[in-house]
Each structure stands twice: as structure tokens, then as C-alpha cells.
Design a protein around this motif. Structure first.
Motif, PDB file in Angstrom:
ATOM      1  N   ARG A 265       0.577  -0.922   0.070  1.00 12.71           N
ATOM      2  CA  ARG A 265      -0.085   0.193   0.237  1.00 12.71           C
ATOM      3  C   ARG A 265       1.063   1.460  -0.174  1.00 12.71           C
ATOM      4  O   ARG A 265       1.875   0.826   0.899  1.00 12.71           O
ATOM      5  CB  ARG A 265      -1.306   0.346   1.106  1.00 12.71           C
ATOM      6  CG  ARG A 265      -1.675  -0.838   1.076  1.00 12.71           C
ATOM      7  CD  ARG A 265      -2.837  -1.024   2.651  1.00 12.71           C
ATOM      8  NE  ARG A 265      -3.483   0.234   2.429  1.00 12.71           N
ATOM      9  CZ  ARG A 265      -4.700   0.681   2.038  1.00 12.71           C
ATOM     10  NH1 ARG A 265      -5.172  -0.761   1.635  1.00 12.71           N
ATOM     11  NH2 ARG A 265      -5.777   0.890   2.358  1.00 12.71           N
ATOM     12  N   PHE A 267       1.953   4.721   1.536  1.00 11.06           N
ATOM     13  CA  PHE A 267       1.813   5.232   2.783  1.00 11.06           C
ATOM     14  C   PHE A 267       2.777   6.388   3.034  1.00 11.06           C
ATOM     15  O   PHE A 267       3.730   6.535   2.404  1.00 11.06           O
ATOM     16  CB  PHE A 267       3.281   3.914   3.912  1.00 11.06           C
ATOM     17  CG  PHE A 267       2.102   2.837   4.305  1.00 11.06           C
ATOM     18  CD1 PHE A 267       1.321   3.379   4.963  1.00 11.06           C
ATOM     19  CD2 PHE A 267       2.783   1.786   4.119  1.00 11.06           C
ATOM     20  CE1 PHE A 267       0.961   1.567   5.779  1.00 11.06           C
ATOM     21  CE2 PHE A 267       2.044   0.631   3.537  1.00 11.06           C
ATOM     22  CZ  PHE A 267       0.812   0.834   4.828  1.00 11.06           C
ATOM     23  N   TRP A 301      -3.267   7.516   0.545  1.00 13.87           N
ATOM     24  CA  TRP A 301      -2.308   7.369   0.753  1.00 13.87           C
ATOM     25  C   TRP A 301      -2.549   6.620   1.873  1.00 13.87           C
ATOM     26  O   TRP A 301      -3.899   7.587   2.984  1.00 13.87           O
ATOM     27  CB  TRP A 301      -1.379   8.681   1.950  1.00 13.87           C
ATOM     28  CG  TRP A 301      -0.352   9.295   0.051  1.00 13.87           C
ATOM     29  CD1 TRP A 301      -1.233  10.315  -0.798  1.00 13.87           C
ATOM     30  CD2 TRP A 301       0.843   8.839  -0.453  1.00 13.87           C
ATOM     31  NE1 TRP A 301      -0.876  10.429  -1.660  1.00 13.87           N
ATOM     32  CE2 TRP A 301       0.508   9.896  -1.497  1.00 13.87           C
ATOM     33  CE3 TRP A 301       1.832   7.876   0.260  1.00 13.87           C
ATOM     34  CZ2 TRP A 301       1.338   9.730  -2.205  1.00 13.87           C
ATOM     35  CZ3 TRP A 301       2.452   7.756  -1.047  1.00 13.87           C
ATOM     36  CH2 TRP A 301       3.007   8.370  -1.978  1.00 13.87           C
ATOM     37  N   ASP A 302      -2.105   6.138   3.459  1.00  9.59           N
ATOM     38  CA  ASP A 302      -2.240   5.626   4.284  1.00  9.59           C
ATOM     39  C   ASP A 302      -1.324   6.367   5.191  1.00  9.59           C
ATOM     40  O   ASP A 302       0.123   6.308   4.940  1.00  9.59           O
ATOM     41  CB  ASP A 302      -2.268   3.780   4.459  1.00  9.59           C
ATOM     42  CG  ASP A 302      -2.704   3.046   4.216  1.00  9.59           C
ATOM     43  OD1 ASP A 302      -4.090   3.986   3.938  1.00  9.59           O
ATOM     44  OD2 ASP A 302      -2.946   1.987   3.958  1.00  9.59           O
ATOM     45  N   LEU A 313      -1.163   3.568  12.133  1.00 11.12           N
ATOM     46  CA  LEU A 313      -1.645   4.179  11.339  1.00 11.12           C
ATOM     47  C   LEU A 313      -2.635   5.135  11.848  1.00 11.12           C
ATOM     48  O   LEU A 313      -3.729   4.731  12.594  1.00 11.12           O
ATOM     49  CB  LEU A 313      -2.395   3.256  10.741  1.00 11.12           C
ATOM     50  CG  LEU A 313      -1.733   2.317   9.703  1.00 11.12           C
ATOM     51  CD1 LEU A 313      -2.266   1.219   9.006  1.00 11.12           C
ATOM     52  CD2 LEU A 313      -1.173   2.952   8.727  1.00 11.12           C
ATOM     53  N   ARG A 316      -6.208   6.213   6.467  1.00  8.60           N
ATOM     54  CA  ARG A 316      -6.473   5.159   5.455  1.00  8.60           C
ATOM     55  C   ARG A 316      -6.698   5.411   3.966  1.00  8.60           C
ATOM     56  O   ARG A 316      -8.215   6.437   4.711  1.00  8.60           O
ATOM     57  CB  ARG A 316      -6.928   4.032   5.802  1.00  8.60           C
ATOM     58  CG  ARG A 316      -6.063   2.955   6.743  1.00  8.60           C
ATOM     59  CD  ARG A 316      -6.515   1.259   6.018  1.00  8.60           C
ATOM     60  NE  ARG A 316      -5.746   0.340   6.759  1.00  8.60           N
ATOM     61  CZ  ARG A 316      -4.359  -0.008   6.487  1.00  8.60           C
ATOM     62  NH1 ARG A 316      -4.440  -0.142   5.152  1.00  8.60           N
ATOM     63  NH2 ARG A 316      -4.413  -0.950   7.739  1.00  8.60           N
ATOM     64  N   ASP A 317      -6.047   5.846   3.712  1.00  6.26           N
ATOM     65  CA  ASP A 317      -7.085   6.049   1.707  1.00  6.26           C
ATOM     66  C   ASP A 317      -7.080   7.013   1.665  1.00  6.26           C
ATOM     67  O   ASP A 317      -8.220   8.370   1.814  1.00  6.26           O
ATOM     68  CB  ASP A 317      -8.126   4.895   1.584  1.00  6.26           C
ATOM     69  CG  ASP A 317      -8.135   3.646   1.608  1.00  6.26           C
ATOM     70  OD1 ASP A 317      -7.114   2.880   0.628  1.00  6.26           O
ATOM     71  OD2 ASP A 317      -8.642   2.779   2.377  1.00  6.26           O
TER      72      ASP A 317
END
Length: 381
Positions: A265, A267, A301-302, A313, A316-317
Motif C-alpha cells: 500500500r 504510505f 495514502w495511508d 496508522l 487510511r485511504d
């Protein structure tokens, strides 16, 4: 709302990670509560954010405090609160907390039957009722669920009230709090109805404390109408205990971009993480994220912190402009359970805090140093 330029100034002046609060939003939130609930006595659930500057503002505005630890009782005393402006709550109060509460003349919220025998002589008390409801929030925040550790059952409540009076205490009334970050007004209606069902078995009540837990964006006037209706059944005075509602929207966590990477993913790495804002990891909480650099949206982006934990985190997204090294992100709705739940895990000093008031920044907590973190470990060998 704090201007973006002012947020940038704060980050440059105080460094990041940094918690900032908007005084005007603090005042507005209290105004919304008072407008909705009329003459109800307001007790701030201190656990949401115990910064002394914020507590002094609330005390000056006539707000009381709900305390769930000896440290919070000490904070209430530090800002001058006492008597009917202090509630002592919690399922496992310690002897020192009973003593501290009694010294201030506080009202105790009785959470279990055996607690009647633990109260200081001649105490004022409420009985917390667990309505055993499924509510629209995370399981860890659902304090009025049948499986939670809080309160007595509705069937037990009349007996606990009688036991308080028989022991020479002043049994003021009933208390209910079903959880936090709840937006569905029907959840509160169900809880208040469960209390109303106890009438007339417990008809002689002076107070009905309906807690708090209203999520940002909840129908506060509608909830207040239901609460007043429940109080009127008993002819009781209404008390409320907002925590997150009073401070969440006023607070922002400022964090800088450290870098970026792509594995499975994409980041965006920041200098704040779970040690500064635990709620996303602990509850799956979602906080709005705003980039304070210019540019058209360029991808999702995370937002990930620096801890060696996969769960570190912040979001997310998140749709953001192309990342800029050193760029500033504003994590919104972070005024509640942000700074108060921050930790020194990994010997990361806790962040500074600042208040935006009258167009100026006022520092209200200095940034810790590593030496602060280990100071209590010194000189014990």
C-alpha cells in the motif's frame, strides 16, 4: 476555525507533533449543550482532555467536573472546584479516592451494590444503572451494554437506593451513561425509557444524570428533549456529563511529513503516530485529515506513524496532493482522547499543546524531553 496560516505559524513556533485548540469552538460547544439542555447542570468528563488551562476555562464558565481517578480529583481541586461541582465516578474506586472526594464534598456515583458500605459517612450519591442496550458505537466504547463492567441492573437499582438511605447517605438519584461517540438519538431514547420504567419504584429522586456520549453531529436538541421527558417522570433535576462533545472539534493534531513509501500500500510517513493519537488504533476511529500544502489531489495514502507497530496508522485511504517533505497535516476532531491518551512508549516525549485565542497563540503545555520521561527512574539504585 483556526486559519491555515495560523496553524503553520504554530507548527513553526512550537514544533511538531503539536496539539492545538480553538478557544472559540470550545465556547461554542458549551453553548450548544446549554442551549439544548436548558438549565441542566453540566459536568465535564475530564478524561476527554484534562489540560489545566481548559479546565480553568470551564470552571470559570460554571461547569462542574466528572472525575474517575485520584489524579482527576486532584486536578478538579487545583482549579478550585468543590462540593456540588465535583462528581467521583468509576467502577473500582480506591480508598484514597473516596477520601479525596469526601474532602471536596463531592457526589459519588455508586457503581455496584457493595460500594454502599465503602462510601465515607454521610455521602451524597447517585446510582449508576446499566440499561443493557446494544448501541451504535465501538464495543470498547459501549458502557451501557449488558456485557460491560459498569453500573447495576435496573432490577438492582431500587434496592441500592434504599441501602444508601438506610446507611445514612443522601441518595440523590439515578445515573446512566451508555457510551461514547454515539450519533443515533434512538440509543439515548432507549436508555432514558429504561430508566423511566423504574418509576414509581424509585419515585423520590432529586437528580437524573443522563451522562454524555453524544457524537459529533448528533441531534442534541432531540436527545435533550428525551432527557428532559425522562427527568420529568421523576420530577428530578437534570444533570449531563459531556466529555468528547465539548472538546473534540476544538482540537487538531499537527504533524509533519517525514517521507513516503510503497509496499503493498502507499504510505505517507509522519512524525506523529499511535503515541500521540491512539484512537485510530484502539477504536478504529476516523479523524479528518487535511493537507496544509497546496496542490490538486494526486492519490490516496495511508498516514502512518513512526512506531514499530503495524497498527500505527492515523488514517487510511486519505486523498492528498502530491506529498511534500516537511509538509504539514492537520488531524481534526482530536481534542478529545488525543493528548489525554498520549504515551511515552518508545521513550517518545509527549507533544506540546497550544490554545488559539483572540487571534494569538498561547502555549498551555510544554513539550516533554527524554529527560522528563525518565526523571522518575533517577536516583533509585
Amino acid at each position: 476555525m483556526i486559519p491555515h496560516a495560523a496553524l503553520q505559524t504554530a507548527a513553526d513556533r512550537f514544533g511538531t507533533p503539536l496539539y492545538v485548540y480553538d478557544a472559540s469552538e470550545l465556547d461554542a460547544a458549551l453553548g450548544r449543550v446549554r442551549s439544548a439542555f436548558g438549565g441542566a447542570q453540566v459536568y465535564y468528563a475530564m478524561k476527554a482532555n484534562p489540560n489545566l488551562t481548559l479546565l480553568r476555562r470551564m470552571h470559570a464558565a460554571g461547569v462542574g467536573f466528572e472525575c474517575v481517578s485520584g489524579g482527576e480529583i486532584a486536578r478538579a481541586e487545583e482549579v478550585g472546584a468543590s462540593g456540588d461541582r465535583v462528581l467521583v465516578n468509576g467502577p473500582a474506586k480506591l480508598p484514597g479516592e473516596y477520601a479525596a472526594g469526601a474532602r471536596l464534598g463531592a457526589t459519588f456515583v455508586v457503581d455496584r451494590e457493595e460500594e454502599v458500605g465503602l462510601l465515607p459517612p454521610g455521602s451524597r450519591a447517585l446510582v449508576r444503572v446499566n440499561p443493557a442496550l446494544a448501541v451504535s458505537t465501538h464495543d470498547h466504547l459501549a458502557t451501557g451494554a449488558a456485557g460491560s463492567k459498569f453500573g447495576v441492573t435496573p432490577a438492582q437499582a431500587p434496592g441500592v437506593l434504599r441501602a444508601l438511605r438506610d446507611a445514612g447517605h443522601t441518595a440523590l438519584g439515578l445515573h446512566v451513561h451508555i457510551g461514547s461517540a454515539i450519533r443515533d438519538a434512538a440509543d439515548f431514547s432507549a436508555a432514558f425509557a429504561r430508566l423511566a420504567e423504574l418509576h414509581p419504584a424509585v419515585s423520590d429522586l432529586d437528580v437524573l444524570d443522563v451522562g454524555g456520549g453524544w457524537g459529533v453531529g448528533a441531534d442534541l436538541p432531540g436527545i435533550a428533549r428525551e432527557a428532559r421527558a425522562a427527568a420529568s417522570v421523576f420530577g428530578a433535576e437534570l444533570w449531563v456529563e459531556p466529555g468528547r462533545y465539548l472538546v473534540a472539534q476544538a482540537g487538531t493534531l499537527l504533524t509533519r511529513v517525514v517521507g513516503q513509501k510503497r509496499t503493498g500500500r502507499p504510505f505517507l510517513l509522519t512524525d506523529a503516530g499511535m503515541t500521540e493519537l491512539l484512537r485510530p488504533m484502539l477504536y478504529g476511529a476516523e479523524h479528518p485529515v487535511t493537507a496544509l500544502w497546496e496542490g490538486e489531489p494526486a492519490g490516496t495514502w495511508d498516514v502512518a506513524g513512526p512506531a514499530c507497530e503495524s497498527g500505527d496508522l492515523l488514517a487510511r485511504d486519505v486523498l492528498l496532493p502530491a506529498p511534500v517533505p516537511g509538509g504539514l497535516l492537520a488531524i481534526g476532531e482530536a481534542g478529545a482522547y488525543g493528548a489525554s491518551m498520549s504515551s511515552t512508549y518508545l521513550t517518545r516525549p509527549r507533544p506540546a499543546e497550544a490554545l488559539w485565542e483572540g487571534g494569538e497563540w498561547r502555549p498551555i503545555r510544554r513539550r516533554e524531553t527524554p529527560q522528563d520521561v525518565w526523571a522518575m527512574e533517577q536516583g533509585l539504585e
